[in-house]
Scaffold this motif. Structure first.
Motif, PDB file in Angstrom:
ATOM      1  N   PHE A 178      33.113 -13.595  34.573  1.00 12.45           N
ATOM      2  CA  PHE A 178      32.693 -15.126  35.055  1.00 12.45           C
ATOM      3  C   PHE A 178      33.219 -16.468  35.214  1.00 12.45           C
ATOM      4  N   ALA A 179      34.361 -16.507  34.595  1.00 16.50           N
ATOM      5  CA  ALA A 179      34.719 -18.089  34.131  1.00 16.50           C
ATOM      6  C   ALA A 179      36.416 -17.470  34.804  1.00 16.50           C
ATOM      7  N   LEU A 180      36.612 -16.392  35.632  1.00 18.99           N
ATOM      8  CA  LEU A 180      37.688 -16.560  36.920  1.00 18.99           C
ATOM      9  C   LEU A 180      38.378 -17.453  37.296  1.00 18.99           C
ATOM     10  N   PRO A 181      39.039 -17.767  37.263  1.00 21.86           N
ATOM     11  CA  PRO A 181      39.335 -18.494  38.740  1.00 21.86           C
ATOM     12  C   PRO A 181      39.078 -18.212  40.127  1.00 21.86           C
ATOM     13  N   ASP A 206      45.673 -14.131  32.108  1.00 22.91           N
ATOM     14  CA  ASP A 206      46.400 -13.161  32.888  1.00 22.91           C
ATOM     15  C   ASP A 206      45.450 -13.036  34.225  1.00 22.91           C
ATOM     16  N   PHE A 207      46.196 -13.684  35.426  1.00 19.70           N
ATOM     17  CA  PHE A 207      44.842 -13.209  37.147  1.00 19.70           C
ATOM     18  C   PHE A 207      45.936 -12.702  38.362  1.00 19.70           C
ATOM     19  N   SER A 208      47.097 -11.515  36.728  1.00 23.02           N
ATOM     20  CA  SER A 208      47.606 -11.234  37.996  1.00 23.02           C
ATOM     21  C   SER A 208      46.423 -10.374  39.020  1.00 23.02           C
ATOM     22  N   ILE A 209      47.529  -9.837  40.316  1.00 19.56           N
ATOM     23  CA  ILE A 209      46.447  -9.587  41.048  1.00 19.56           C
ATOM     24  C   ILE A 209      46.542  -7.607  40.765  1.00 19.56           C
ATOM     25  N   GLU A 210      47.149  -7.342  40.336  1.00 18.65           N
ATOM     26  CA  GLU A 210      47.205  -6.264  39.823  1.00 18.65           C
ATOM     27  C   GLU A 210      46.652  -6.005  38.808  1.00 18.65           C
ATOM     28  N   LEU A 211      46.338  -6.753  37.418  1.00 18.18           N
ATOM     29  CA  LEU A 211      45.157  -6.763  36.809  1.00 18.18           C
ATOM     30  C   LEU A 211      43.968  -6.384  36.698  1.00 18.18           C
ATOM     31  N   VAL A 237      38.451 -11.525  43.656  1.00 22.39           N
ATOM     32  CA  VAL A 237      37.534 -11.757  42.557  1.00 22.39           C
ATOM     33  C   VAL A 237      36.369 -11.762  42.999  1.00 22.39           C
ATOM     34  N   GLU A 238      36.152 -11.880  44.323  1.00 23.87           N
ATOM     35  CA  GLU A 238      34.496 -11.862  44.430  1.00 23.87           C
ATOM     36  C   GLU A 238      34.031  -9.950  44.262  1.00 23.87           C
ATOM     37  N   SER A 239      35.076  -9.281  44.220  1.00 24.51           N
ATOM     38  CA  SER A 239      34.893  -7.883  44.222  1.00 24.51           C
ATOM     39  C   SER A 239      34.522  -7.406  42.842  1.00 24.51           C
ATOM     40  N   LEU A 240      35.693  -8.198  42.337  1.00 19.45           N
ATOM     41  CA  LEU A 240      35.045  -8.241  41.196  1.00 19.45           C
ATOM     42  C   LEU A 240      33.673  -8.283  40.196  1.00 19.45           C
ATOM     43  N   ILE A 241      33.218  -9.773  40.815  1.00 20.10           N
ATOM     44  CA  ILE A 241      32.117 -10.362  40.242  1.00 20.10           C
ATOM     45  C   ILE A 241      31.002  -9.237  40.896  1.00 20.10           C
ATOM     46  N   THR A 242      30.588  -8.626  42.134  1.00 18.78           N
ATOM     47  CA  THR A 242      30.464  -7.889  42.609  1.00 18.78           C
ATOM     48  C   THR A 242      30.046  -7.036  41.464  1.00 18.78           C
ATOM     49  N   ASN A 243      31.550  -6.100  41.198  1.00 18.54           N
ATOM     50  CA  ASN A 243      31.166  -5.518  40.090  1.00 18.54           C
ATOM     51  C   ASN A 243      30.280  -5.245  38.809  1.00 18.54           C
ATOM     52  N   LEU A 244      30.632  -6.089  38.757  1.00 19.45           N
ATOM     53  CA  LEU A 244      30.260  -7.618  36.983  1.00 19.45           C
ATOM     54  C   LEU A 244      28.749  -7.376  37.244  1.00 19.45           C
ATOM     55  N   ILE A 245      27.922  -7.028  37.743  1.00 16.99           N
ATOM     56  CA  ILE A 245      27.367  -7.264  38.544  1.00 16.99           C
ATOM     57  C   ILE A 245      26.422  -6.462  38.182  1.00 16.99           C
ATOM     58  N   ARG A 276      20.493 -14.945  28.373  1.00 12.05           N
ATOM     59  CA  ARG A 276      20.693 -15.283  27.779  1.00 12.05           C
ATOM     60  C   ARG A 276      22.383 -15.506  27.221  1.00 12.05           C
ATOM     61  N   GLN A 277      22.968 -14.834  27.872  1.00  8.84           N
ATOM     62  CA  GLN A 277      24.246 -14.203  27.842  1.00  8.84           C
ATOM     63  C   GLN A 277      24.896 -14.988  28.479  1.00  8.84           C
ATOM     64  N   LEU A 278      24.194 -14.954  29.962  1.00  7.04           N
ATOM     65  CA  LEU A 278      24.112 -15.469  31.357  1.00  7.04           C
ATOM     66  C   LEU A 278      24.355 -17.381  30.968  1.00  7.04           C
ATOM     67  N   ASP A 279      23.638 -17.731  30.386  1.00  5.56           N
ATOM     68  CA  ASP A 279      22.918 -18.930  29.962  1.00  5.56           C
ATOM     69  C   ASP A 279      24.196 -19.938  30.262  1.00  5.56           C
ATOM     70  N   PRO A 280      25.229 -19.711  29.404  1.00  8.27           N
ATOM     71  CA  PRO A 280      26.487 -20.797  29.445  1.00  8.27           C
ATOM     72  C   PRO A 280      27.215 -20.742  30.965  1.00  8.27           C
ATOM     73  N   TYR A 281      27.620 -19.809  31.885  1.00  8.91           N
ATOM     74  CA  TYR A 281      27.904 -19.816  33.261  1.00  8.91           C
ATOM     75  C   TYR A 281      26.417 -20.922  34.034  1.00  8.91           C
ATOM     76  N   VAL A 282      25.339 -20.569  33.993  1.00  9.89           N
ATOM     77  CA  VAL A 282      24.446 -20.923  34.716  1.00  9.89           C
ATOM     78  C   VAL A 282      24.423 -22.233  34.431  1.00  9.89           C
ATOM     79  N   SER A 283      24.959 -22.741  33.764  1.00 12.36           N
ATOM     80  CA  SER A 283      24.912 -24.987  33.128  1.00 12.36           C
ATOM     81  C   SER A 283      27.121 -25.518  32.942  1.00 12.36           C
ATOM     82  N   ALA A 284      27.271 -23.968  33.307  1.00  9.05           N
ATOM     83  CA  ALA A 284      29.076 -24.230  33.496  1.00  9.05           C
ATOM     84  C   ALA A 284      29.224 -26.019  33.861  1.00  9.05           C
TER      85      ALA A 284
END
Length: 460
Positions: free
Chosen positions: A292-295, A250-255, A302-310, A336-344
């Motif tokens: 981190f895998a969001l479109p 689900d990539f809805s804006i509200e979610l 999405v950028e605001s969400l990723i910022t909050n995640l970091i 190590r949890q971030l490794d899959p995204y570093v090499s995605a």
């Protein structure tokens, strides 16, 4: 005031203009009340504000400012009966179905709580009891085929915000018992059944405000743990709409907006006592790292969400360990949890993974050296109450306590994981990967005093 809120063209150009002007009016009113300091005048001004409500329809979002003005004024009134009457007036003239209006009402009620906390809590308890009856009627209507009653989601959302702002604005000297009572009765659990996204955001915001009230108390020397903190984290994750799988469907804006607010609340909760246990840490990370895998679109949300995640990862790093070794273990777990995204295979995932790694490394190095964070592509991973004298600050600790064992950092393993990204096809990934490798190599300099001391001991 009615003339002020007539939507002039300059306020329509940028939504932040309205907020700026509203805050200026509130500050001007607060200063005026302090300067005049006359009880008769304050009462007459309160009556004038009350008459202003007749100029607005209950659905008019502009009355939000009026709620805040009246709330600020009631702080200065000692007459409890007068305060009760005006609180009732505020609630009667507010449409809780309009987010901006219920936010203004919640802020107004919160301002009243700064001087009349028990009166406010008594009123909120009555509203909650009535809302519970309405919820039961709504449930029974499905079986009796009677006309369906009004949805109570909006009422629950408004109530949650009012509880949150009451805690946020209440005096820190009396807030511990009230928060413990509020959390201990599991009242917030009743709000988990809301369905509308804005209602979910309101409940999450209320939980965030409770945490911030604890932080504010700690900043003036009144430190206490937040009871059932881990349960509140579970509430946030539930309202966020993610289970323990990494499926993103689900990539809805509200979610996405709800999840952005939820990540901010998680950061607040993990940053206060009690210390985050490993089980809860793993639960939070499992429920959030998949973002981190969001479109890439919608990019601004999405950028605001990723910022909050970091920022959340930085808070987990700061608050999950007690000494250098435990924090080094925490750092390696996160990396190590971030490794899959570093090499995605997707460039935007590699970019996000590398930025997250760089920010976490900078935060860890500054934590070890007693310095403060430096910013990268995203805002610096910092919480004021942690970095600047909060209850868990480590800058005053001896380096032997803060500094981890050199081998525990696994620097060779880490550098090998990031070297391939230095030749990445994406310019931004290459740039950040080089910074990551440089940052990793800087850890060696932290151990120079130890090496010099060892050499001196060998010589003499």
């Amino acid at each position: 005031m009615k003339a002020y809120i007539s939507d002039p063209e300059d306020l329509k150009q940028d939504s932040t203009y309205q907020e700026i002007w509203d805050n200026m009016i509130i500050n001007f009113l607060a200063e005026s009340l302090d300067v005049v300091n006359d009880n008769v005048w304050v009462i007459s001004l309160g009556d004038a504000f009350a008459r202003q409500y007749d100029l607005y329809a209950t659905s008019d979002g502009h009355s939000a400012l009026l709620h805040r003005c009246l709330g600020m004024l009631l702080q200065k009134v000692d007459d409890r009966i007068y305060v009760r009457e005006k609180i009732d007036l505020m609630c009667r003239h507010s449409s809780m179905s309009i987010p901006v209006n219920r936010l203004g009402l919640a802020q107004g009620i919160g301002l009243v709580a700064a001087s009349h906390l028990d009166t406010v809590l008594e009123k909120l308890k009555n509203i909650l009891e009535n809302a519970g009856q309405s919820a039961l009627q709504r449930f029974l209507s499905f079986f009796s085929f009677r006309e369906k009653v009004e949805d109570v989601d909006d009422t629950y959302a408004a109530l949650a915000l009012m509880y949150g702002y009451a805690a946020r604005y209440a005096p820190s000297t009396v807030i511990e018992a009230r928060i413990n009572a509020l959390v201990g009765t599991d009242m917030l659990g009743r709000f988990l059944h809301v369905q509308h996204p804005t209602a979910k955001q309101a409940v999450i915001t209320a939980i965030d405000l409770l945490g911030r009230a604890v932080i504010s108390a700690a900043e003036i020397g009144i430190s206490f743990p937040l009871q059932r903190r881990d349960q509140l984290l579970e509430y946030v994750l539930t309202l966020m709409g993610r289970d323990q799988s990494d499926d993103l469907v689900d990539f809805s804006i509200e979610l996405l907006q709800t999840q952005t607010v939820a990540l901010s609340a998680c950061t607040t909760l993990v940053s206060i006592e009690p210390r985050l246990p490993m089980e809860t840490r793993n639960r939070v990370m499992k429920a959030t790292l998949g973002f981190f895998a969001l479109p890439t679109e919608p990019s601004n949300i999405v950028e605001s969400l990723i910022t909050n995640l970091i920022i959340l990862l930085g808070a987990i790093l700061l608050t999950s360990g007690e000494d250098g070794r435990s924090r080094a273990e925490q750092l390696l777990h996160i990396l190590r949890q971030l490794d899959p995204y570093v090499s995605a295979s997707a460039e935007h995932q590699r970019r996000r993974g590398c930025v997250a790694v760089h920010e976490v490394l900078v935060k860890f190095r500054n934590l070890c050296s007693g310095g403060f964070g430096a910013s990268g592509s995203y805002p610096t991973l910092s919480l004021k109450h942690i970095d600047q004298g909060g209850p868990r600050g480590s800058s005053s600790l001896p380096s032997a306590f803060v500094l981890p064992n050199r081998d525990s950092l696994s620097l060779g393993e880490r550098i090998m994981a990031y070297l391939p990204r230095c030749a990445d096809t994406d310019d931004e990934v290459r740039k950040v990967a080089i910074q990551v490798c440089v940052e990793s190599s800087r850890f060696a300099f932290l151990y120079l005093p130890q090496l010099i001391s060892s050499v001196q001991c060998a010589i003499f």
